[in-house]
Design a protein around this motif. Structure first.
Motif, PDB file in Angstrom:
ATOM      1  N   MET A  97      -3.408  -5.416  -8.160  1.00 54.62           N
ATOM      2  CA  MET A  97      -3.307  -5.690  -9.593  1.00 54.62           C
ATOM      3  C   MET A  97      -1.881  -5.982 -10.027  1.00 54.62           C
ATOM      4  SD  MET A  97      -5.747  -2.810 -11.314  1.00 54.62           S
ATOM      5  CE  MET A  97      -5.195  -3.354 -12.933  1.00 54.62           C
ATOM      6  N   ALA A  98      -0.918  -5.443  -9.315  1.00 48.56           N
ATOM      7  CA  ALA A  98       0.482  -5.547  -9.733  1.00 48.56           C
ATOM      8  C   ALA A  98       1.010  -6.963  -9.504  1.00 48.56           C
ATOM      9  CB  ALA A  98       1.328  -4.536  -8.971  1.00 48.56           C
ATOM     10  N   PRO A  99       1.947  -7.410 -10.323  1.00 46.11           N
ATOM     11  CA  PRO A  99       2.465  -8.775 -10.181  1.00 46.11           C
ATOM     12  C   PRO A  99       3.403  -8.929  -8.990  1.00 46.11           C
ATOM     13  CG  PRO A  99       3.617  -7.632 -11.951  1.00 46.11           C
ATOM     14  CD  PRO A  99       2.512  -6.724 -11.497  1.00 46.11           C
ATOM     15  N   GLY A 100       3.503 -10.174  -8.506  1.00 42.86           N
ATOM     16  CA  GLY A 100       4.486 -10.520  -7.496  1.00 42.86           C
ATOM     17  C   GLY A 100       4.389  -9.696  -6.230  1.00 42.86           C
ATOM     18  N   ASN A 103       4.164  -4.246  -3.981  1.00 42.30           N
ATOM     19  CA  ASN A 103       3.080  -3.981  -3.038  1.00 42.30           C
ATOM     20  C   ASN A 103       3.073  -2.586  -2.440  1.00 42.30           C
ATOM     21  OD1 ASN A 103       1.884  -6.601  -3.108  1.00 42.30           O
ATOM     22  ND2 ASN A 103       3.565  -7.376  -1.840  1.00 42.30           N
ATOM     23  N   LYS A 104       4.130  -1.806  -2.662  1.00 38.72           N
ATOM     24  CA  LYS A 104       4.241  -0.497  -2.011  1.00 38.72           C
ATOM     25  C   LYS A 104       4.087   0.604  -3.056  1.00 38.72           C
ATOM     26  CE  LYS A 104       5.137  -2.514   1.893  1.00 38.72           C
ATOM     27  NZ  LYS A 104       4.136  -2.560   2.988  1.00 38.72           N
ATOM     28  N   VAL A 105       3.107   1.468  -2.889  1.00 38.40           N
ATOM     29  CA  VAL A 105       2.769   2.490  -3.883  1.00 38.40           C
ATOM     30  C   VAL A 105       3.147   3.872  -3.372  1.00 38.40           C
ATOM     31  CG1 VAL A 105       0.926   3.527  -5.263  1.00 38.40           C
ATOM     32  CG2 VAL A 105       0.851   1.072  -4.715  1.00 38.40           C
ATOM     33  N   LEU A 106       3.996   4.545  -4.151  1.00 41.16           N
ATOM     34  CA  LEU A 106       4.316   5.961  -3.912  1.00 41.16           C
ATOM     35  C   LEU A 106       3.550   6.791  -4.930  1.00 41.16           C
ATOM     36  CD1 LEU A 106       8.187   5.969  -3.373  1.00 41.16           C
ATOM     37  CD2 LEU A 106       6.551   7.124  -1.884  1.00 41.16           C
ATOM     38  N   PHE A 107       2.630   7.610  -4.478  1.00 41.98           N
ATOM     39  CA  PHE A 107       1.814   8.397  -5.402  1.00 41.98           C
ATOM     40  C   PHE A 107       2.507   9.692  -5.813  1.00 41.98           C
ATOM     41  CE2 PHE A 107      -1.879   6.084  -3.464  1.00 41.98           C
ATOM     42  CZ  PHE A 107      -2.328   5.508  -4.642  1.00 41.98           C
ATOM     43  N   CYS A 108       2.247  10.088  -7.062  1.00 37.94           N
ATOM     44  CA  CYS A 108       2.644  11.398  -7.554  1.00 37.94           C
ATOM     45  C   CYS A 108       1.550  11.852  -8.529  1.00 37.94           C
ATOM     46  CB  CYS A 108       4.027  11.354  -8.202  1.00 37.94           C
ATOM     47  SG  CYS A 108       4.193  10.168  -9.546  1.00 37.94           S
ATOM     48  N   ASN A 109       1.886  12.672  -9.501  1.00 39.04           N
ATOM     49  CA  ASN A 109       0.831  13.291 -10.300  1.00 39.04           C
ATOM     50  C   ASN A 109       0.951  13.079 -11.805  1.00 39.04           C
ATOM     51  OD1 ASN A 109      -0.221  14.906  -7.893  1.00 39.04           O
ATOM     52  ND2 ASN A 109       1.910  15.559  -8.012  1.00 39.04           N
ATOM     53  N   SER A 110       2.006  12.422 -12.268  1.00 41.94           N
ATOM     54  CA  SER A 110       2.216  12.269 -13.699  1.00 41.94           C
ATOM     55  C   SER A 110       3.267  11.208 -13.952  1.00 41.94           C
ATOM     56  CB  SER A 110       2.669  13.596 -14.324  1.00 41.94           C
ATOM     57  OG  SER A 110       3.989  13.917 -13.875  1.00 41.94           O
ATOM     58  N   GLY A 111       3.396  10.812 -15.204  1.00 42.09           N
ATOM     59  CA  GLY A 111       4.444   9.890 -15.575  1.00 42.09           C
ATOM     60  C   GLY A 111       5.825  10.490 -15.417  1.00 42.09           C
ATOM     61  N   SER A 112       5.969  11.771 -15.692  1.00 45.08           N
ATOM     62  CA  SER A 112       7.258  12.434 -15.507  1.00 45.08           C
ATOM     63  C   SER A 112       7.691  12.377 -14.050  1.00 45.08           C
ATOM     64  CB  SER A 112       7.173  13.890 -15.967  1.00 45.08           C
ATOM     65  OG  SER A 112       7.002  13.993 -17.357  1.00 45.08           O
ATOM     66  N   GLU A 113       6.787  12.665 -13.155  1.00 47.39           N
ATOM     67  CA  GLU A 113       7.113  12.602 -11.727  1.00 47.39           C
ATOM     68  C   GLU A 113       7.378  11.168 -11.289  1.00 47.39           C
ATOM     69  OE1 GLU A 113       4.612  16.536 -10.239  1.00 47.39           O
ATOM     70  OE2 GLU A 113       4.074  14.556  -9.479  1.00 47.39           O
ATOM     71  N   ALA A 114       6.657  10.215 -11.885  1.00 48.95           N
ATOM     72  CA  ALA A 114       6.892   8.808 -11.548  1.00 48.95           C
ATOM     73  C   ALA A 114       8.309   8.396 -11.934  1.00 48.95           C
ATOM     74  CB  ALA A 114       5.865   7.921 -12.247  1.00 48.95           C
ATOM     75  N   GLY A 293      -0.114   9.781 -10.905  1.00 43.63           N
ATOM     76  CA  GLY A 293       0.925   8.848 -11.286  1.00 43.63           C
ATOM     77  C   GLY A 293       1.425   8.164 -10.040  1.00 43.63           C
ATOM     78  N   GLY A 294       2.380   7.258 -10.228  1.00 39.91           N
ATOM     79  CA  GLY A 294       2.921   6.595  -9.065  1.00 39.91           C
ATOM     80  C   GLY A 294       3.997   5.593  -9.427  1.00 39.91           C
ATOM     81  N   VAL A 295       4.635   5.082  -8.394  1.00 41.16           N
ATOM     82  CA  VAL A 295       5.651   4.039  -8.523  1.00 41.16           C
ATOM     83  C   VAL A 295       5.268   2.915  -7.581  1.00 41.16           C
ATOM     84  CG1 VAL A 295       8.090   3.456  -8.314  1.00 41.16           C
ATOM     85  CG2 VAL A 295       7.420   5.756  -9.053  1.00 41.16           C
ATOM     86  N   ILE A 296       5.183   1.701  -8.113  1.00 43.07           N
ATOM     87  CA  ILE A 296       4.934   0.524  -7.282  1.00 43.07           C
ATOM     88  C   ILE A 296       6.281  -0.149  -7.034  1.00 43.07           C
ATOM     89  CG2 ILE A 296       3.424  -1.461  -6.931  1.00 43.07           C
ATOM     90  CD1 ILE A 296       1.905  -0.640  -9.456  1.00 43.07           C
ATOM     91  N   CYS A 297       6.641  -0.285  -5.781  1.00 51.67           N
ATOM     92  CA  CYS A 297       7.932  -0.853  -5.397  1.00 51.67           C
ATOM     93  C   CYS A 297       7.744  -2.230  -4.755  1.00 51.67           C
ATOM     94  CB  CYS A 297       8.636   0.053  -4.388  1.00 51.67           C
ATOM     95  SG  CYS A 297       8.894   1.755  -4.932  1.00 51.67           S
ATOM     96  N   THR A 298       8.774  -3.043  -4.814  1.00 49.39           N
ATOM     97  CA  THR A 298       8.731  -4.338  -4.153  1.00 49.39           C
ATOM     98  C   THR A 298       8.827  -4.168  -2.643  1.00 49.39           C
ATOM     99  OG1 THR A 298      11.122  -4.630  -4.288  1.00 49.39           O
ATOM    100  CG2 THR A 298       9.796  -5.520  -6.111  1.00 49.39           C
ATOM    101  N   ASP A 299       8.352  -5.186  -1.937  1.00 45.05           N
ATOM    102  CA  ASP A 299       8.502  -5.189  -0.487  1.00 45.05           C
ATOM    103  C   ASP A 299       9.970  -5.093  -0.096  1.00 45.05           C
ATOM    104  OD1 ASP A 299       5.741  -5.485  -0.001  1.00 45.05           O
ATOM    105  OD2 ASP A 299       5.863  -7.661  -0.197  1.00 45.05           O
ATOM    106  N   ARG A 300      10.836  -5.727  -0.885  1.00 45.26           N
ATOM    107  CA  ARG A 300      12.276  -5.727  -0.589  1.00 45.26           C
ATOM    108  C   ARG A 300      12.835  -4.310  -0.529  1.00 45.26           C
ATOM    109  NH1 ARG A 300      16.722  -6.200  -4.369  1.00 45.26           N
ATOM    110  NH2 ARG A 300      15.166  -6.482  -6.006  1.00 45.26           N
TER     111      ARG A 300
END
Length: 447
Positions: A97-100, A103-114, A293-300
């Protein structure tokens, strides 16, 4: 069940005037669709998606069933050195779903942790590239990035910061806020056009002060949600992207509120046509049913982190960070079912359509009422700003919140703002009830 059937002496409520609550408890015991049931049997419209979380409405059977099935199959497994099947599937669905190249998702549990996770990734990424001196963060006035020490540090809401003093991160600066209350008090599904470039301060003062080579990341909400739904000027995010690219600075979008449909698109990044280097998410990803929650990071970013450890032994960990419940299998099952439900019912598109209805109704019914000094609508959210009561900021909005609650509508009071952000399944009649209830409550305020 009445509230006097259980003790109220032990729970310390978050972001709540607890002394006031004890005098007039507001307790939900059930929810379905657009409504809560209170402890005294009343129905209350959920006008805020339960803090921006419940996009698909309450008690959705496909999500419930997915959770039950997962509990019967795999209730929990550690995320350290092993994983679970649902975590891989959820990461794949979110990345798709994410643009561009996010592609790499780091999971956590909330927006604060993200928020804190994304800041740590930024530091680790620059160190992996041999630029560990990049350790300054830039947030924005009145920004909200959760309640961890990192998120509070880059956040810019004074009440969330003032008690914690020197415990906040030291190397942080803040950009100017994005709202012009004189020329853009009333905004209805448009990007305000400013006559000045408010990012000149970033380029001409903040970055030279610290030297751009020392800045790790800039973090912003595409729309300032928690402060009261403040909409950025036209071209603001694209200009911010250009400035970050020019100086090698990472751009982080905190999409805990704008992610997963609130603007009628998958993410605010899609709505504004700007791709960040990291995208923080939470809330609507599981319809609020399970913490995630989570953070989606670029491949770079990911490749740089892996490449920096290319000569290390196989057992060496590349990034010392994570949580006990990262990628929890039950939360991931809830996320998969939620995302599928959004897709099947075209709920993102519906959010965009009903957002126009909400904005039309609010501007028509509320503008010109006593104490109203601004209305801002974009996507399926709208904020009404009241003039603060002299010497008692936030009092008028709190009184309206209480009045609406007792009349069967849940609205969010944020400072002197009153915000509606209903589930995407909201109907016209719900909007009519919410808006008329709010209007009547404002009219009842004392002069």
């Amino acid at each position: 069940m009445a509230y006097n059937d259980f003790r109220m002496d032990n729970q310390w409520l978050p972001f709540t005037p607890n002394r006031s609550f004890q005098k007039d408890p507001r307790v939900f015991v059930a929810a379905d669709g657009m409504h809560f049931t209170t402890h005294d049997g009343r129905q209350v419209i959920d006008g805020i998606s339960s803090l921006w979380c419940v996009g698909a409405g309450h008690n959705r059977k496909p999500i419930n069933e997915a959770i039950k099935q997962q509990l019967d199959t795999l209730d929990y497994s550690t995320a350290f050195s092993v994983s679970n099947d649902k975590a891989f599937l959820a990461a794949e669905a979110i990345a798709a779903m994410a643009p561009g190249d996010l592609n790499k998702v780091l999971f956590c549990n909330s927006g604060s942790e993200a928020a804190d996770t994304s800041l740590k990734v930024a530091l680790a990424y620059h160190r992996a590239r041999g630029e560990g001196h990049r350790n300054i963060f830039i947030g924005r006035e009145r920004g909200y990035h959760g309640v961890g020490f990192g998120g509070m540090s880059v956040g810019g809401i004074p009440a969330n910061r003032k008690v914690y003093g020197t415990a906040l991160l030291p190397r942080v600066d803040h950009m100017r806020f994005i709202h012009d209350p004189v020329n853009h008090a009333y905004i209805h599904h448009q990007e305000p056009v400013w006559q000045e470039d408010i990012l000149l301060e970033l380029e001409n003062r903040i970055l030279p002060l610290h030297d751009p080579s020392n800045v790790a990341a800039v973090i912003v909400e595409p729309v300032a949600g928690s402060a009261g739904w403040y909409i950025p000027p036209q071209g603001y995010l694209k200009r911010l992207r250009e400035i970050c690219d020019k100086h090698g600075i990472l751009l982080i979008f905190d999409e805990v509120i704008t992610g997963f449909g609130r603007l009628g698109t998958g993410f605010g990044a899609d709505f504004y046509g700007v791709q960040p280097d990291m995208l923080n998410f939470a809330k609507c990803v599981t319809n609020g049913v399970m913490p995630m929650g989570g953070v989606i990071c670029t491949d770079r970013i990911y490749n740089a982190m892996m490449g920096a450890h290319g000569s290390a032994p196989d057992h060496a960990i590349e990034f010392f960070h994570g949580y006990t419940y990262s990628g929890h299998p039950v939360a991931c099952a809830a996320a998969l079912a939620t995302l599928e439900l959004y897709k099947q019912e075209n709920l993102f598109e519906r959010a965009g359509q009903m957002g126009q209805v909400l904005g039309d109704a609010m501007h028509s019914a509320i503008k010109g009422l006593p104490h109203v000094i601004g209305i801002r609508s974009l996507g399926l959210a709208c904020a009404v700003e009241l003039a603060p009561q002299p010497g008692m900021p936030g009092k008028r909005a709190f009184d309206v919140f209480m009045d609406c609650f007792h009349k069967g509508v849940l609205v969010r009071n944020a400072g002197d703002n009153l915000v509606f952000a209903p589930p995407y399944i909201v109907e016209r009649e719900h909007i009519e009830t919410m808006v008329s209830t709010l209007a009547d409550a404002i009219r009842r305020l004392p002069a």
